[in-house]
Design a protein around this motif. Structure first.
Motif, mmCIF file in Angstrom:
data_model
loop_
_atom_site.group_PDB
_atom_site.id
_atom_site.type_symbol
_atom_site.label_atom_id
_atom_site.label_comp_id
_atom_site.label_asym_id
_atom_site.label_seq_id
_atom_site.Cartn_x
_atom_site.Cartn_y
_atom_site.Cartn_z
ATOM 1 N N SER A 1 43.914 31.380 46.014
ATOM 2 C CA SER A 1 44.416 32.668 45.583
ATOM 3 C C SER A 1 43.735 32.641 44.122
ATOM 4 N N SER A 2 43.655 33.837 43.821
ATOM 5 C CA SER A 2 42.764 34.218 42.558
ATOM 6 C C SER A 2 43.540 34.649 41.404
ATOM 7 N N LEU B 1 40.666 29.993 40.778
ATOM 8 C CA LEU B 1 40.986 29.684 42.173
ATOM 9 C C LEU B 1 41.842 28.768 42.532
ATOM 10 N N ILE C 1 38.446 32.156 48.992
ATOM 11 C CA ILE C 1 39.574 32.948 49.441
ATOM 12 C C ILE C 1 39.688 33.032 50.924
ATOM 13 N N ASN D 1 35.219 35.390 46.955
ATOM 14 C CA ASN D 1 35.733 35.657 48.287
ATOM 15 C C ASN D 1 35.345 34.272 49.242
#
Length: 114
Positions: free
Chosen positions: A12-13, A29, A6, A3
């Motif tokens: 983006s994951s 990621l 991000i 998190n």
């Protein structure tokens, strides 16, 4: 950790990968371009005994380019405000890069570069 990258670095994951027999979990990621970081978790691996505020052998730091001096300044201040440690204030380095250095939630040194 997922998190954090991000939220602050627009990563983006992928979905989590689990290897249940080894109790291993990871996420990739992805950042703009071809850069990716794999975050891995495995309970039996001990934490580093190194002080993340000092240089040491192994992975010392990595850099994430944010595009401008203004973005370096703004993101550095946002991270400070949110309680993350700023190790090196925004500045132009001897080799001409404009950057700051912060510690992520696990103490990894992250250069924020224009």
């Amino acid at each position: 950790m997922r998190n954090f990258y991000i939220h602050y670095f627009d990563a983006s994951s992928d979905e989590a990968y689990f290897n249940h027999s080894r109790d291993f979990k990871s996420y990739f990621l992805r950042f703009d371009g071809d850069c990716a970081i794999e975050l891995m978790q495995m309970p039996g691996i001990p934490k580093s005994k190194n002080d993340p505020r000092k240089q040491f052998s192994g992975l010392t730091h990595f850099a994430i380019q944010v595009g401008s001096k203004q973005k370096v300044n703004a993101l550095t201040e946002q991270l400070r405000k949110d309680g993350f440690q700023v190790v090196s204030e925004p500045r132009t380095t001897g080799d001409g890069f404009y950057e700051s250095v912060i510690l992520d939630p696990e103490g990894n040194r992250v250069e924020i570069v224009a």
